[in-house]
Design a protein around this motif. Structure first.
Motif, PDB file in Angstrom:
ATOM      1  N   UNK A 195     -27.169  26.837  22.560  1.00 52.41           N
ATOM      2  CA  UNK A 195     -26.713  25.447  22.654  1.00 52.41           C
ATOM      3  C   UNK A 195     -25.429  25.370  23.480  1.00 52.41           C
ATOM      4  N   UNK A 196     -25.355  24.361  24.342  1.00 47.64           N
ATOM      5  CA  UNK A 196     -24.151  24.164  25.158  1.00 47.64           C
ATOM      6  C   UNK A 196     -22.922  24.043  24.252  1.00 47.64           C
ATOM      7  N   UNK A 197     -21.847  24.655  24.655  1.00 53.70           N
ATOM      8  CA  UNK A 197     -20.646  24.725  23.812  1.00 53.70           C
ATOM      9  C   UNK A 197     -20.182  23.347  23.369  1.00 53.70           C
ATOM     10  N   UNK A 198     -20.243  22.387  24.271  1.00 52.80           N
ATOM     11  CA  UNK A 198     -19.754  21.040  23.938  1.00 52.80           C
ATOM     12  C   UNK A 198     -20.683  20.294  22.974  1.00 52.80           C
ATOM     13  N   UNK A 199     -21.858  20.869  22.722  1.00 55.35           N
ATOM     14  CA  UNK A 199     -22.820  20.199  21.840  1.00 55.35           C
ATOM     15  C   UNK A 199     -22.942  20.892  20.487  1.00 55.35           C
ATOM     16  N   UNK A 200     -22.021  21.811  20.194  1.00 53.76           N
ATOM     17  CA  UNK A 200     -22.127  22.552  18.934  1.00 53.76           C
ATOM     18  C   UNK A 200     -21.459  21.838  17.761  1.00 53.76           C
ATOM     19  N   UNK A 201     -20.458  21.016  18.055  1.00 53.29           N
ATOM     20  CA  UNK A 201     -19.748  20.323  16.987  1.00 53.29           C
ATOM     21  C   UNK A 201     -20.564  19.147  16.475  1.00 53.29           C
ATOM     22  N   UNK A 202     -20.602  19.012  15.166  1.00 52.19           N
ATOM     23  CA  UNK A 202     -21.315  17.888  14.555  1.00 52.19           C
ATOM     24  C   UNK A 202     -20.531  16.602  14.780  1.00 52.19           C
ATOM     25  N   UNK A 203     -21.190  15.537  15.246  1.00 55.37           N
ATOM     26  CA  UNK A 203     -20.476  14.265  15.434  1.00 55.37           C
ATOM     27  C   UNK A 203     -19.787  13.830  14.145  1.00 55.37           C
ATOM     28  N   UNK A 204     -18.557  13.346  14.266  1.00 55.08           N
ATOM     29  CA  UNK A 204     -17.736  13.051  13.088  1.00 55.08           C
ATOM     30  C   UNK A 204     -18.306  11.958  12.200  1.00 55.08           C
ATOM     31  N   UNK A 262     -31.386  15.653  22.354  1.00 54.43           N
ATOM     32  CA  UNK A 262     -30.901  14.837  21.238  1.00 54.43           C
ATOM     33  C   UNK A 262     -32.054  14.071  20.591  1.00 54.43           C
ATOM     34  N   UNK A 263     -31.993  13.909  19.265  1.00 51.30           N
ATOM     35  CA  UNK A 263     -32.888  12.950  18.622  1.00 51.30           C
ATOM     36  C   UNK A 263     -32.262  11.559  18.723  1.00 51.30           C
ATOM     37  N   UNK A 264     -32.887  10.543  18.141  1.00 55.64           N
ATOM     38  CA  UNK A 264     -32.381   9.185  18.288  1.00 55.64           C
ATOM     39  C   UNK A 264     -31.020   8.999  17.614  1.00 55.64           C
ATOM     40  N   UNK A 265     -30.665   9.892  16.688  1.00 53.30           N
ATOM     41  CA  UNK A 265     -29.370   9.797  16.024  1.00 53.30           C
ATOM     42  C   UNK A 265     -28.266  10.529  16.761  1.00 53.30           C
ATOM     43  N   UNK A 266     -28.616  11.171  17.881  1.00 55.20           N
ATOM     44  CA  UNK A 266     -27.619  11.864  18.668  1.00 55.20           C
ATOM     45  C   UNK A 266     -27.388  13.304  18.265  1.00 55.20           C
ATOM     46  N   UNK A 267     -28.371  13.916  17.578  1.00 47.52           N
ATOM     47  CA  UNK A 267     -28.217  15.272  17.101  1.00 47.52           C
ATOM     48  C   UNK A 267     -29.091  16.254  17.879  1.00 47.52           C
ATOM     49  N   UNK A 268     -28.511  17.397  18.196  1.00 49.60           N
ATOM     50  CA  UNK A 268     -29.286  18.495  18.761  1.00 49.60           C
ATOM     51  C   UNK A 268     -29.907  19.285  17.609  1.00 49.60           C
ATOM     52  N   UNK A 269     -30.869  20.170  17.899  1.00 56.34           N
ATOM     53  CA  UNK A 269     -31.405  21.022  16.829  1.00 56.34           C
ATOM     54  C   UNK A 269     -30.317  21.817  16.117  1.00 56.34           C
ATOM     55  N   UNK A 270     -29.297  22.297  16.867  1.00 55.63           N
ATOM     56  CA  UNK A 270     -28.222  23.060  16.222  1.00 55.63           C
ATOM     57  C   UNK A 270     -27.464  22.205  15.213  1.00 55.63           C
ATOM     58  N   UNK A 271     -27.247  20.943  15.514  1.00 55.69           N
ATOM     59  CA  UNK A 271     -26.574  20.057  14.563  1.00 55.69           C
ATOM     60  C   UNK A 271     -27.299  20.034  13.221  1.00 55.69           C
ATOM     61  N   UNK A 272     -28.613  20.147  13.253  1.00 54.56           N
ATOM     62  CA  UNK A 272     -29.395  20.061  12.021  1.00 54.56           C
ATOM     63  C   UNK A 272     -29.284  21.325  11.167  1.00 54.56           C
ATOM     64  N   UNK A 273     -28.613  22.354  11.665  1.00 57.55           N
ATOM     65  CA  UNK A 273     -28.412  23.558  10.855  1.00 57.55           C
ATOM     66  C   UNK A 273     -27.241  23.404   9.889  1.00 57.55           C
ATOM     67  N   UNK A 274     -26.370  22.400  10.120  1.00 55.81           N
ATOM     68  CA  UNK A 274     -25.228  22.193   9.235  1.00 55.81           C
ATOM     69  C   UNK A 274     -25.717  21.846   7.828  1.00 55.81           C
ATOM     70  N   UNK A 275     -25.157  22.538   6.849  1.00 56.52           N
ATOM     71  CA  UNK A 275     -25.526  22.267   5.465  1.00 56.52           C
ATOM     72  C   UNK A 275     -26.814  22.937   5.029  1.00 56.52           C
ATOM     73  N   UNK A 276     -27.418  23.719   5.908  1.00 54.72           N
ATOM     74  CA  UNK A 276     -28.650  24.424   5.556  1.00 54.72           C
ATOM     75  C   UNK A 276     -28.390  25.919   5.491  1.00 54.72           C
TER      76      UNK A 276
END
Length: 308
Positions: free
Chosen positions: A273-282, A246-260
């Motif tokens: 990426x672990x299944x539980x870590x694929x969803x972008x935090x709300x 996670x970065x300091x904002x709580x995002x994995x590298x996969x999270x950063x693919x959203x919107x790109x």
């Protein structure tokens, strides 16, 4: 500026102490400035300046006090700085030869650049090697917290990188670990600028592939996703980068693919990426992370050219 406008004071800041930020706090991101002395004088004026100062490089051994060592321009440049900037190699070689293990080799100009910094900036690996062999300190930082190795990684200078790492094995662990004042270490800089061969070399030298930069806590893998560099993402994964970090904002590298747009990057990270870590935090988005990267002063710089 004219080389004749020099002062014979010797009030240099040699920065032999730790390169940690003052008072233990990270300094704000600063713009790197690599233009010291470039407009100060032409090559023939430089040579005339050496002659006017009665610099007799043929007299050996040099005395502890030499007038040419004390000469400083209004920008804080010594004659060795100027010789390197203007590629007057023979003059630079002689000054280095006569100043073995002398503090003169580590004199800093007003941007806190040593001759070693400038030798890397101007892509002169032979000078880099001579400076290191003569006693230049590779751990000294400029006013942006960059050592010579940081600069080689920013510029993608394989030759200078090789010379520094081969001649500084005793310091290599600390050199690849130290962050500059923007919080980036050498691996982060190589990743930001897309130099995959340098990334590979740094990991082989012991750089922590999962080290977090200090501004936002991004690893090199986060940075590669931010910059949409699928080749770098692939290589970092092959080298063992942690996809679940996670970065300091709580995002994995996969999270950063959203919107790109790059689906290749998305596929590479989704599978690992672990299944539980694929969803972008709300409650959050990764837009601030991208804005941080775009405002970083450690991105590519190509507005100032060196050499002929």
């Amino acid at each position: 500026m004219d080389v004749h406008k020099v002062s014979n004071h010797n009030q240099m800041d040699y920065n032999f102490d730790s390169m940690e930020p003052k008072h233990g706090k990270m300094l704000p991101c600063q713009e790197d400035r690599f233009d010291s002395g470039l407009e100060s004088l032409k090559e023939d004026e430089l040579v005339n300046g050496f002659e006017d100062m009665n610099m007799n490089f043929n007299e050996e051994p040099a005395q502890e006090y030499e007038p040419w060592r004390a000469a400083v321009t209004e920008d804080g440049d010594t004659l060795l700085h100027l010789a390197i900037i203007h590629e007057a190699k023979e003059h630079a070689f002689q000054m280095i030869k006569l100043s073995h293990n002398h503090p003169f080799l580590n004199a800093q100009n007003h941007q806190r650049q040593t001759p070693l910094h400038l030798a890397v900036i101007t892509e002169q690996p032979q000078l880099v090697e001579r400076l290191l062999n003569a006693g230049s300190d590779p751990c000294m930082a400029d006013d942006s917290g960059n050592t010579a190795l940081h600069i080689a990684c920013k510029k993608g200078s394989l030759a200078c990188f090789g010379v520094i790492t081969q001649n500084c094995k005793r310091h290599i662990t600390s050199m690849v670990t130290f962050p500059n004042y923007s919080g980036h270490n050498c691996l982060h800089l190589a990743s930001i600028n897309g130099y995959i061969s340098l990334v590979e070399s740094l990991v082989r030298l012991g750089a922590d592939i999962n080290a977090q930069e200090q501004c936002s806590g991004r690893t090199s893998l986060h940075l590669a996703v931010d910059l949409q560099n699928p080749a770098l993402v692939r290589r970092l994964l092959e080298l063992g980068a942690d996809v679940n970090c996670f970065n300091y904002g709580g995002f994995t590298p996969y999270h950063l693919t959203y919107g790109r747009q790059n689906e290749e990057i998305r596929r590479q990270l989704y599978e690992r990426t672990a299944q539980e870590l694929r969803e972008l935090p709300d409650s959050e988005s990764d837009e601030s992370d991208m804005e941080d990267l775009e405002s970083s002063e450690d991105e590519l710089y190509d507005d100032i050219k060196f050499g002929k």
